[in-house]
Design an enzyme around this catalytic site. Structure first.
Site, short mmCIF file in Angstrom:
data_model
loop_
_atom_site.label_atom_id
_atom_site.label_comp_id
_atom_site.label_asym_id
_atom_site.label_seq_id
_atom_site.Cartn_x
_atom_site.Cartn_y
_atom_site.Cartn_z
N GLY A 1 32.89 25.11 31.95
CA GLY A 1 32.89 23.87 31.17
C GLY A 1 32.28 22.71 31.94
N GLN B 1 39.58 44.18 33.34
CA GLN B 1 39.49 44.65 34.72
C GLN B 1 40.82 44.53 35.45
OE1 GLN B 1 37.10 42.51 37.89
NE2 GLN B 1 36.00 44.43 37.68
N HIS C 1 42.30 44.57 39.08
CA HIS C 1 41.88 44.50 40.47
C HIS C 1 42.71 45.52 41.24
CE1 HIS C 1 40.90 43.12 44.44
NE2 HIS C 1 40.02 42.28 43.94
N GLU D 1 38.71 41.42 47.69
CA GLU D 1 37.84 42.48 48.17
C GLU D 1 37.33 42.18 49.57
OE1 GLU D 1 35.78 42.55 44.77
OE2 GLU D 1 36.14 44.69 44.53
N ARG E 1 35.44 48.16 41.29
CA ARG E 1 36.87 47.95 41.08
C ARG E 1 37.56 49.02 40.24
NH1 ARG E 1 36.77 41.38 40.58
NH2 ARG E 1 36.50 41.15 42.82
C1 LIG Z 1 42.72 35.17 41.95
C2 LIG Z 1 41.31 35.21 41.43
C3 LIG Z 1 40.26 35.23 42.31
C4 LIG Z 1 38.95 35.27 41.83
N1 LIG Z 1 37.92 35.30 42.73
C5 LIG Z 1 36.65 35.34 42.28
C6 LIG Z 1 35.56 35.37 43.20
O1 LIG Z 1 35.75 35.35 44.40
N2 LIG Z 1 34.31 35.40 42.71
C7 LIG Z 1 34.05 35.41 41.36
O2 LIG Z 1 32.89 35.43 40.98
N3 LIG Z 1 35.07 35.37 40.47
C8 LIG Z 1 36.36 35.33 40.89
N4 LIG Z 1 37.38 35.30 39.98
C9 LIG Z 1 37.09 35.13 38.56
C10 LIG Z 1 36.71 33.69 38.28
O3 LIG Z 1 37.46 32.83 39.08
C11 LIG Z 1 36.96 33.29 36.83
O4 LIG Z 1 36.44 34.27 35.98
C12 LIG Z 1 36.28 31.97 36.51
O5 LIG Z 1 36.65 30.99 37.44
C13 LIG Z 1 36.57 31.50 35.11
O6 LIG Z 1 36.02 30.21 34.94
P1 LIG Z 1 35.97 29.51 33.53
O7 LIG Z 1 35.23 28.25 33.71
O8 LIG Z 1 35.50 30.45 32.51
O9 LIG Z 1 37.50 29.21 33.16
P2 LIG Z 1 38.74 28.58 33.96
O10 LIG Z 1 38.40 28.13 35.31
O11 LIG Z 1 39.85 29.54 33.77
O12 LIG Z 1 39.04 27.27 33.12
C14 LIG Z 1 39.54 27.30 31.82
C15 LIG Z 1 39.74 25.88 31.35
O13 LIG Z 1 40.10 25.88 29.98
C16 LIG Z 1 41.16 24.98 29.77
N5 LIG Z 1 41.89 25.43 28.58
C17 LIG Z 1 42.26 26.69 28.27
N6 LIG Z 1 42.88 26.70 27.08
C18 LIG Z 1 42.89 25.42 26.62
C19 LIG Z 1 43.38 24.79 25.45
N7 LIG Z 1 44.01 25.46 24.47
N8 LIG Z 1 43.20 23.46 25.33
C20 LIG Z 1 42.60 22.75 26.30
N9 LIG Z 1 42.11 23.30 27.41
C21 LIG Z 1 42.25 24.62 27.58
C22 LIG Z 1 41.94 25.01 31.06
O14 LIG Z 1 42.72 23.85 31.20
C23 LIG Z 1 40.82 25.09 32.07
O15 LIG Z 1 40.33 23.80 32.32
C24 LIG Z 1 38.70 35.28 40.45
C25 LIG Z 1 39.77 35.27 39.56
C26 LIG Z 1 41.08 35.27 40.04
C27 LIG Z 1 42.20 35.36 39.08
#
Ligand SMILES: Cc1cc2nc3c(=O)[nH]c(=O)nc-3n(C[C@H](O)[C@H](O)[C@H](O)COP(=O)(O)OP(=O)(O)OC[C@H]3O[C@@H](n4cnc5c(N)ncnc54)[C@H](O)[C@@H]3O)c2cc1C
Lengths: 589, 91
Positions: free
Chosen positions: A20, A241, A243, A256, A287
């Site tokens: 976002g 997925q 982990h 990892e 994975r």
């Molecule tokens: C522990 C962990 C480690 C990871 N490490 C890695 C890594 O090393 N490398 C990699 O590539 N990926 C990694 N991932 C995956 C990666 O972090 C996520 O897939 C990615 O950050 C998702 O980003 P996003 O912008 O899609 O959503 P998010 O960062 O999840 O953000 C979602 C947003 O939506 C908002 N939101 C949700 N629902 C609503 C609602 N109803 N109303 C208003 N706001 C809402 C939330 O407040 C938030 O701001 C990891 C995941 C985890 C769980």
């Protein structure tokens, strides 16, 4: 009913994670008026949790190029990824890294000043040859650095933030145009209509669907629920997925990176088990391969501990100094949540729900697409999705580590680029039909003062849902387990209609938020379970013991699940943008 | 400061929702176990802590970073301890 407040913007972005915020920045810098709604303060979005890093073929440590990265991603996806989108992403990766550097992300460096890159599972040189080193990281806090840099840049660019606002539903008119969303302020419970010429869903994943998960409590698949209720199908939801190395019984992740630095798995007999499952890549196989190996060891009685219900991740041979320098976060996590120091003793691990490969179907411009008559992918006017809630699909049946941060940034940016073009051609807001507002308000008021007060508590249903998903739609799946899962989840969805909450206050009513979240999770659960039951093959993260082989003839296609039509399918886009296709091959590591 | 003294349990509870599962577990466990025994000063301090960045807060609670402020360090230790107690029972 008092008049509902209205605000108008060019673009509404729901979600302030990396996806976002990347889109918002591009749009604000292009002088669009942008509203970003987030249920938690933006820098508390789940992106902050990403520790391992982000892939880009920079070739700083070992030789590399985007075409090898593309091959690995397609192979990793078990040939379900769309090859045009994958080519686009891998080509764009180096630029995405340099842009982040420019925004202020402090990437770790080599002695020669270039960005350090670490090896991660599923990375190869030369189309399946030796291990590659493709993951760029800012120590073990890459996600944090990215999120904070993007947030600061958005403040500079004057993006308008609605912090601690919850998005209830999309507003869609009879002609199918999306006109914004109904949201409410969690602080005082007041609803607001945000009208926008374009809306981008960037709400992240749905890891809270499972009992054992690495995901924070906020990951409840809200955007996926909103899409389903707006009549948009969800794609490939059976691919979740796990982990391989979650802390057993707790869920949190041992990255990892730990295996990248030389850690390895042992079973209850003290055997270095991955040598049997992936003779070449061993502990760095992708994975799903590692998760299944662990589950197999446990099923066949070679687990560790009194209940033989986990295996061990050994790091102690690396020595305290290496662990402290390269993996400090992991050490602290283990000491706090297990009372174990990995420099002295192995860590009990078990596969934990980690990443939602499926999601809202989009094309590589981030436009949400769905089948209309004979066209499998018709764009919905004004609606976009990016990040983990979207399914472009670059991860197909299995995501490679380090490819998600890349995905959210590349497609957040791509969606913004397309929106800029759309806004240039569509200068006025379409008029809003009141009936779509009424529908969204009904859902909001379903949990308000006049609602049913004697139904089952939301928390009970939530716990049951997570248990059903874990037991019936986890790492191992077969006809019997899934069939029962479908029945159970249908019953839960029925019970949900009568569920109730007891708190009907307006100020920080977290009970209402949790009820709305559970409705979204329930929708995701239905999509996941039905899609998994129907897919009679094993591919990537979807592993059926009764159909152990991949079946390209019948199943090299994307699943679509909608409330209106149930299951439907569409072809995989096997034609890349500029290079030759990679035809499906057995996926061995 | 006076405003902070009126923070409700539900507001604190919502602000314990973070981007990391580890923090969710640490903070929610603490609120569930100790909200009723928090003094007004504790509540103000806890709410100050909730304004910290996630990564910093995690470092603080996991002991990777120390706060120069003894009251914050003590509170961090209490939070960690509540978590230890809970998980000790589950081990
Ligand atoms: C522990 C962990 C480690 C990871 N490490 C890695 C890594 O090393 N490398 C990699 O590539 N990926 C990694 N991932 C995956 C990666 O972090 C996520 O897939 C990615 O950050 C998702 O980003 P996003 O912008 O899609 O959503 P998010 O960062 O999840 O953000 C979602 C947003 O939506 C908002 N939101 C949700 N629902 C609503 C609602 N109803 N109303 C208003 N706001 C809402 C939330 O407040 C938030 O701001 C990891 C995941 C985890 C769980």
């Amino acid at each position: 009913m008092a008049a509902i407040q209205r605000r108008k913007f060019d673009t509404l972005i729901i979600g302030a994670g990396g996806g976002g915020l990347r889109a918002a920045l591009k749009l604000s810098d292009a002088d669009a008026s942008v509203a970003v709604v987030s249920k938690v303060f933006p820098t508390r979005s789940h992106t902050v949790a990403a520790q391992g890093g982000m892939n880009a073929a920079l070739g700083n440590v070992l030789p590399d190029n985007w075409h090898w990265h593309m091959f690995d991603t397609i192979k990793g996806s078990d040939y379900l990824g769309d090859q045009d989108a994958i080519e686009y992403m891998c080509r764009a990766a180096p630029k995405a890294v340099y842009e982040l550097e420019h925004f202020g992300v402090p990437f770790s460096r080599l002695d020669n000043g270039n960005i350090y890159q670490r090896p991660f599972g599923g990375q190869s040189q030369n189309f399946g040859g030796d291990q590659a080193a493709r993951t760029c990281a800012a120590a073990d806090r890459t996600g944090h650095a990215i999120l904070h840099s993007l947030y600061q840049q958005n403040i500079r660019a004057k993006t308008h933030f609605f912090d601690e606002y919850f998005s209830v539903d999309l507003l869609k008119d009879d002609e199918g145009h999306v006109l914004g969303a109904l949201v409410f302020n969690i602080q005082d419970g007041k609803p607001i209509i945000i009208e926008a010429k374009t809306t981008l869903l960037a709400t992240g994943g749905a890891g809270q669907l499972y009992k054992t998960t690495t995901n924070a409590l906020i990951n409840t698949g809200d955007g996926l629920g909103m899409a389903l209720r707006a009549g948009i199908p969800l794609q490939d939801m059976e691919f979740f997925q796990f982990h391989p190395t979650g802390i057993a019984g707790r869920g949190m992740l041992i990255t990892e990176g730990a295996r990248g630095e030389g850690g390895y798995l042992v079973n209850g007999e003290g055997e270095r088990m991955m040598e049997r499952y992936a003779p070449k890549a061993k502990d760095l196989a992708s994975r799903d391969v590692v998760s299944r190996a662990i589950a197999t060891e446990i099923r066949e009685g070679r687990g560790c501990g009194v209940n033989k219900d986990h295996v061990m991740l050994k790091l102690d041979h690396l020595g305290e100094e290496v662990i402290q320098m390269r993996l400090p976060g992991i050490r602290q996590t283990c000491m706090t949540f297990l009372g174990i120091d990995p420099a002295e003793a192995p860590i009990p691990v078990f596969p934990t729900a980690h990443y939602t490969m499926g999601g809202i179907p989009t094309n590589r411009n981030g436009q949400v697409v769905m089948p209309v008559k004979d066209t499998p992918e018709e764009a919905i006017e004004g609606l976009y999705a990016a990040g983990e809630c979207a399914c472009v699909s670059v991860h197909g049946a299995n995501r490679l580590g380090g490819n998600s941060l890349l995905d959210i940034l590349v497609f957040g940016r791509a969606a913004a680029n397309h929106i800029i073009g759309y806004l240039a051609e569509n200068r006025y807001h379409r008029s809003m039909d009141e009936s779509c507002v009424e529908k969204a308000m009904q859902r909001f008021e379903r949990w308000g003062k006049n609602s049913n007060k004697t139904g089952e508590p939301v928390s009970v249903l939530r716990d049951e849902l997570k248990k059903v998903m874990e037991e019936h739609c986890g790492v191992f799946r077969n006809e019997e387990v899934l069939k029962e899962g479908v029945q159970k989840i249908e019953q839960l969805a029925e019970r949900m209609k009568e569920a109730s909450i007891t708190d009907h206050s307006d100020i920080f009513n977290t009970a209402r938020v949790e009820a709305l979240e559970l409705e979204n999770l329930m929708a995701c659960g239905l999509a996941t379970m039905h899609s998994a039951y129907a897919r009679t093959e094993s591919r990537g993260a979807h592993s059926r013991i009764d159909y152990p082989e991949r079946d390209d003839i019948n199943w090299m296609r994307h699943t679509l699940y909608s409330f209106e039509n149930g299951l439907d399918y569409k072809p995989v886009r096997t034609k890349p943008v500029s290079v030759d296709s990679f035809p499906p091959r057995p996926r061995v590591y | 400061m006076s405003q902070l003294a009126h923070i409700s349990a539900s507001q604190l509870y919502w602000r314990c929702r973070r981007g990391m599962l580890e923090l969710d577990l640490l903070l929610n466990t603490f609120v569930e176990a100790e909200y009723n025994s928090l003094t007004k000063e504790d509540t103000i301090l806890f709410s100050t802590m909730l304004d910290y960045q996630d990564q910093f807060l995690l470092d603080l609670l996991l002991g990777k970073t120390q706060s120069p402020d003894a009251t914050i360090s003590n509170l961090a230790a209490r939070i960690k301890n509540a978590c230890h107690e809970k998980f000790k029972l589950q081990n």
